[in-house]
Design a protein around this motif. Sequence first.
Motif, PDB file in Angstrom:
ATOM      1  N   PHE A 210      -3.990  40.061 -15.761  1.00  0.00           N
ATOM      2  CA  PHE A 210      -5.317  39.875 -15.154  1.00  0.00           C
ATOM      3  C   PHE A 210      -5.923  38.542 -15.569  1.00  0.00           C
ATOM      4  CE2 PHE A 210      -9.979  40.406 -15.158  1.00  0.00           C
ATOM      5  CZ  PHE A 210     -10.157  40.716 -13.815  1.00  0.00           C
ATOM      6  N   ARG A 211      -6.502  37.841 -14.598  1.00  0.00           N
ATOM      7  CA  ARG A 211      -7.196  36.592 -14.869  1.00  0.00           C
ATOM      8  C   ARG A 211      -8.672  36.787 -14.509  1.00  0.00           C
ATOM      9  NH1 ARG A 211      -3.048  32.049 -13.618  1.00  0.00           N
ATOM     10  NH2 ARG A 211      -1.236  33.148 -12.816  1.00  0.00           N
ATOM     11  N   GLY A 212      -9.567  36.379 -15.380  1.00  0.00           N
ATOM     12  CA  GLY A 212     -10.984  36.430 -15.043  1.00  0.00           C
ATOM     13  C   GLY A 212     -11.760  37.439 -15.860  1.00  0.00           C
ATOM     14  N   ASP A 213     -12.899  37.872 -15.320  1.00  0.00           N
ATOM     15  CA  ASP A 213     -13.835  38.771 -15.999  1.00  0.00           C
ATOM     16  C   ASP A 213     -13.437  40.222 -15.721  1.00  0.00           C
ATOM     17  OD1 ASP A 213     -15.934  40.216 -17.001  1.00  0.00           O
ATOM     18  OD2 ASP A 213     -17.494  39.158 -15.890  1.00  0.00           O
ATOM     19  N   PRO A 214     -13.038  40.989 -16.740  1.00  0.00           N
ATOM     20  CA  PRO A 214     -12.604  42.373 -16.523  1.00  0.00           C
ATOM     21  C   PRO A 214     -13.681  43.264 -15.911  1.00  0.00           C
ATOM     22  CG  PRO A 214     -11.969  41.611 -18.711  1.00  0.00           C
ATOM     23  CD  PRO A 214     -12.879  40.574 -18.138  1.00  0.00           C
ATOM     24  N   SER A 215     -14.952  42.908 -16.083  1.00  0.00           N
ATOM     25  CA  SER A 215     -16.023  43.746 -15.529  1.00  0.00           C
ATOM     26  C   SER A 215     -15.958  43.809 -14.006  1.00  0.00           C
ATOM     27  CB  SER A 215     -17.387  43.224 -15.976  1.00  0.00           C
ATOM     28  OG  SER A 215     -17.646  41.943 -15.431  1.00  0.00           O
ATOM     29  N   VAL A 216     -15.394  42.767 -13.384  1.00  0.00           N
ATOM     30  CA  VAL A 216     -15.250  42.753 -11.931  1.00  0.00           C
ATOM     31  C   VAL A 216     -14.281  43.844 -11.476  1.00  0.00           C
ATOM     32  CG1 VAL A 216     -14.504  41.346  -9.963  1.00  0.00           C
ATOM     33  CG2 VAL A 216     -15.782  40.293 -11.838  1.00  0.00           C
ATOM     34  N   LEU A 217     -13.304  44.128 -12.318  1.00  0.00           N
ATOM     35  CA  LEU A 217     -12.273  45.117 -11.988  1.00  0.00           C
ATOM     36  C   LEU A 217     -12.714  46.543 -12.293  1.00  0.00           C
ATOM     37  CD1 LEU A 217      -9.298  45.412 -11.034  1.00  0.00           C
ATOM     38  CD2 LEU A 217      -8.610  45.096 -13.423  1.00  0.00           C
ATOM     39  N   PRO A 219     -15.141  48.770 -11.599  1.00  0.00           N
ATOM     40  CA  PRO A 219     -15.425  49.812 -10.605  1.00  0.00           C
ATOM     41  C   PRO A 219     -14.168  50.371  -9.939  1.00  0.00           C
ATOM     42  CG  PRO A 219     -16.941  47.971 -10.342  1.00  0.00           C
ATOM     43  CD  PRO A 219     -15.887  47.523 -11.302  1.00  0.00           C
ATOM     44  N   GLY A 220     -13.192  49.507  -9.710  1.00  0.00           N
ATOM     45  CA  GLY A 220     -11.940  49.960  -9.102  1.00  0.00           C
ATOM     46  C   GLY A 220     -11.169  50.878 -10.031  1.00  0.00           C
ATOM     47  N   LEU A 221     -11.135  50.535 -11.306  1.00  0.00           N
ATOM     48  CA  LEU A 221     -10.436  51.386 -12.277  1.00  0.00           C
ATOM     49  C   LEU A 221     -11.089  52.754 -12.359  1.00  0.00           C
ATOM     50  CD1 LEU A 221      -9.754  48.854 -15.189  1.00  0.00           C
ATOM     51  CD2 LEU A 221      -8.532  49.155 -13.022  1.00  0.00           C
ATOM     52  N   THR A 222     -12.414  52.766 -12.369  1.00  0.00           N
ATOM     53  CA  THR A 222     -13.147  54.033 -12.438  1.00  0.00           C
ATOM     54  C   THR A 222     -12.817  54.918 -11.239  1.00  0.00           C
ATOM     55  OG1 THR A 222     -14.953  52.999 -13.662  1.00  0.00           O
ATOM     56  CG2 THR A 222     -15.440  55.067 -12.530  1.00  0.00           C
ATOM     57  N   GLU A 223     -12.745  54.309 -10.073  1.00  0.00           N
ATOM     58  CA  GLU A 223     -12.458  55.092  -8.866  1.00  0.00           C
ATOM     59  C   GLU A 223     -11.024  55.614  -8.853  1.00  0.00           C
ATOM     60  OE1 GLU A 223     -13.091  57.001  -5.229  1.00  0.00           O
ATOM     61  OE2 GLU A 223     -14.446  56.292  -6.818  1.00  0.00           O
ATOM     62  N   ILE A 224     -10.071  54.802  -9.320  1.00  0.00           N
ATOM     63  CA  ILE A 224      -8.682  55.257  -9.382  1.00  0.00           C
ATOM     64  C   ILE A 224      -8.553  56.430 -10.350  1.00  0.00           C
ATOM     65  CG2 ILE A 224      -6.338  54.622 -10.077  1.00  0.00           C
ATOM     66  CD1 ILE A 224      -7.143  53.515  -7.365  1.00  0.00           C
ATOM     67  N   THR A 225      -9.226  56.353 -11.479  1.00  0.00           N
ATOM     68  CA  THR A 225      -9.197  57.467 -12.429  1.00  0.00           C
ATOM     69  C   THR A 225      -9.835  58.713 -11.824  1.00  0.00           C
ATOM     70  OG1 THR A 225      -9.190  56.006 -14.360  1.00  0.00           O
ATOM     71  CG2 THR A 225      -9.985  58.254 -14.698  1.00  0.00           C
ATOM     72  N   ARG A 226     -10.933  58.540 -11.090  1.00  0.00           N
ATOM     73  CA  ARG A 226     -11.584  59.694 -10.456  1.00  0.00           C
ATOM     74  C   ARG A 226     -10.647  60.370  -9.455  1.00  0.00           C
ATOM     75  NH1 ARG A 226     -14.019  61.447  -6.069  1.00  0.00           N
ATOM     76  NH2 ARG A 226     -13.593  59.545  -4.865  1.00  0.00           N
ATOM     77  N   ARG A 227      -9.902  59.569  -8.718  1.00  0.00           N
ATOM     78  CA  ARG A 227      -9.036  60.129  -7.681  1.00  0.00           C
ATOM     79  C   ARG A 227      -7.744  60.714  -8.237  1.00  0.00           C
ATOM     80  NH1 ARG A 227      -9.416  56.620  -2.120  1.00  0.00           N
ATOM     81  NH2 ARG A 227     -11.649  56.122  -2.209  1.00  0.00           N
ATOM     82  N   THR A 228      -7.256  60.178  -9.344  1.00  0.00           N
ATOM     83  CA  THR A 228      -5.960  60.620  -9.872  1.00  0.00           C
ATOM     84  C   THR A 228      -6.073  61.465 -11.132  1.00  0.00           C
ATOM     85  OG1 THR A 228      -5.686  58.635 -11.249  1.00  0.00           O
ATOM     86  CG2 THR A 228      -4.865  58.520  -8.965  1.00  0.00           C
ATOM     87  N   VAL A 230      -6.108  60.084 -13.982  1.00  0.00           N
ATOM     88  CA  VAL A 230      -5.355  59.326 -14.982  1.00  0.00           C
ATOM     89  C   VAL A 230      -6.236  58.201 -15.527  1.00  0.00           C
ATOM     90  CG1 VAL A 230      -3.313  57.901 -15.426  1.00  0.00           C
ATOM     91  CG2 VAL A 230      -3.173  59.828 -13.826  1.00  0.00           C
ATOM     92  N   PRO A 231      -6.481  58.170 -16.835  1.00  0.00           N
ATOM     93  CA  PRO A 231      -7.315  57.108 -17.409  1.00  0.00           C
ATOM     94  C   PRO A 231      -6.517  55.812 -17.583  1.00  0.00           C
ATOM     95  CG  PRO A 231      -6.539  58.536 -19.144  1.00  0.00           C
ATOM     96  CD  PRO A 231      -6.058  59.154 -17.853  1.00  0.00           C
ATOM     97  N   PHE A 232      -7.246  54.721 -17.781  1.00  0.00           N
ATOM     98  CA  PHE A 232      -6.615  53.436 -18.049  1.00  0.00           C
ATOM     99  C   PHE A 232      -6.576  53.190 -19.550  1.00  0.00           C
ATOM    100  CE2 PHE A 232      -7.367  53.007 -13.629  1.00  0.00           C
ATOM    101  CZ  PHE A 232      -6.462  52.051 -13.164  1.00  0.00           C
ATOM    102  N   ALA A 233      -5.388  52.818 -20.050  1.00  0.00           N
ATOM    103  CA  ALA A 233      -5.266  52.463 -21.461  1.00  0.00           C
ATOM    104  C   ALA A 233      -5.747  51.047 -21.715  1.00  0.00           C
ATOM    105  CB  ALA A 233      -3.816  52.601 -21.927  1.00  0.00           C
ATOM    106  N   GLY A 234      -5.923  50.264 -20.648  1.00  0.00           N
ATOM    107  CA  GLY A 234      -6.447  48.920 -20.829  1.00  0.00           C
ATOM    108  C   GLY A 234      -5.957  47.953 -19.769  1.00  0.00           C
ATOM    109  N   VAL A 235      -6.464  46.728 -19.872  1.00  0.00           N
ATOM    110  CA  VAL A 235      -6.116  45.642 -18.957  1.00  0.00           C
ATOM    111  C   VAL A 235      -5.615  44.475 -19.790  1.00  0.00           C
ATOM    112  CG1 VAL A 235      -6.974  44.034 -17.221  1.00  0.00           C
ATOM    113  CG2 VAL A 235      -7.868  46.384 -17.297  1.00  0.00           C
ATOM    114  N   LEU A 236      -4.350  44.127 -19.602  1.00  0.00           N
ATOM    115  CA  LEU A 236      -3.765  42.998 -20.331  1.00  0.00           C
ATOM    116  C   LEU A 236      -4.047  41.699 -19.595  1.00  0.00           C
ATOM    117  CD1 LEU A 236      -0.301  44.466 -21.379  1.00  0.00           C
ATOM    118  CD2 LEU A 236      -2.163  43.823 -22.910  1.00  0.00           C
ATOM    119  N   PRO A 237      -4.443  40.658 -20.305  1.00  0.00           N
ATOM    120  CA  PRO A 237      -4.725  39.378 -19.644  1.00  0.00           C
ATOM    121  C   PRO A 237      -3.447  38.620 -19.304  1.00  0.00           C
ATOM    122  CG  PRO A 237      -4.985  39.137 -22.003  1.00  0.00           C
ATOM    123  CD  PRO A 237      -4.685  40.593 -21.761  1.00  0.00           C
TER     124      PRO A 237
END
Length: 520
Positions: A210-217, A219-228, A230-237
Amino acid sequence: MSGPADSAVSRPGATGLLVAGTTSDAGKSLVVTGLCRAFVRRGLDVVPYKAQNMSNNSGVCADGAEIGRAQILQAQAARREPTSAMNPVLLKPGTDRRAHVVVRGRPAGVLEAGQYATGRRHLAEAAWAAYEELESAHDLVVCEGAGSSAEINLRAGDYVNLGLARRFDLPVVVVGDIDRGGVLAALYGTVALLEPEDRALVRTFVVNKFRGDPSVLAPGLTEITRRTGVPFAGVLPWLDGVWLDAEDSLEVGAWRRSVRSGAEGARLRVAVVRLPRVSNATDVEALAAEPGVEVLVTTDPEVVAGADLAVLPGTRATFSDLAWLRRTGIAAAVLDRVGREAPVLGICGGYQMLGLRVEDPAGVEADVGSSAGVAVDGLGLLPVVTRFAVEKSLGRPAGSWRGHAVQAYEIHHGRAERAASADATTFPEPVEGFLDGWRVGSTWGTVWHGALENDAFRRAWLVEVAAAAGSSWTPAPDAVAYGARREAMIDTLADAVEEHLDLDLLLAETRVASSRAVAR
């Protein structure tokens, strides 16, 4: 769709975890490398494992076993000596429809394309046994999947991805590469395609590169977790400057950014021929790491002709790749270079092509452009004849050149021997030995892989190459040793893993977490 070998083995907490991916090249290998080093820092006895690796980039263990280079790197990250159990099945593509099989480090026949989904039960059994060997001797096994974990067309015979996870009840982390785009759809689609029993084992997601500000991403992570669920363990730069052992690609980003000298005249330009069936392309990584050395992977005869050094790397298909050299005009460019005394290096298969003749009486390469009893002329630049043998030569030789120690490894069916006809008339220039190969003028050939990773040898040899090419390049006095550079990249990976991933979440269902809970 699950296969007959999927029945889980009951354990008090999983003995490992599986790092799977949404696609090939999602970053599984590097994530496993970073996790191994991060867990070692926590005091764990950890080992890497990949049930099946499809790659022509391989190395040799201390006992002579051949495994994938990626697993050798991961063993280094885990501070362990690599063994065949870490990569029990290695498939080396010979054509688009056939792969040569290596089981526990030794040749074991071929696998046809039609057998890939249904003809691998014996390979699965070898892989299971290797995993059990590792789990019985170590705290944690960090497993790497292969390709996409949602290849439902292959699920029935799978023992690398969810088949492995089901067999050993492993928690699965799915890695997606955001740099290639569509990562949220890829993560969601991967889980959606899995059958319920497989889906239940997916515990976490990781976004990679990932490049940039993780806060931009977020909302998408939250929605994917809601639908599946499955939580996110993190975002590697995105980690610029980390380019450790690719499995099969020569398109390594560091080679495109390899010039570190500010002076144009101090550059040494290296053209590496991208053969159709290239193998052990990692041989030239040490050149790309050298300050002032510009490495370009190419199929352009003009680039080959104009570089200071041209390299013919290894190949899994010497006969067909030699024909390709002639068909594309690259062979003519190499011959023109030698006529101008411009430096050329051949490594393993590339060395064999530079010789007088290549013979395959046993039909070892029958599936890749050769046939039993066939023989073809090489480029005639070195005084050797290569004969293929059914038995593969595997080893870790050591030697020296001009007083510089060299440690290497060898993986080959072809035996290159000095030709009786190679007299002073054929080769009027002095002929001298070179790392179990030969040198004639400015043309060098060796069967040894990994020789260029030896710092003193590499730099001394490049000085001679530069002189022959008319380049003013000299080694940078403050250049970092190649081994130290690799260690630094492993530590950079581990630093990122520790900073950006929830390691406790990844370990939550393993016996490591269970044993710590009991201890508390």
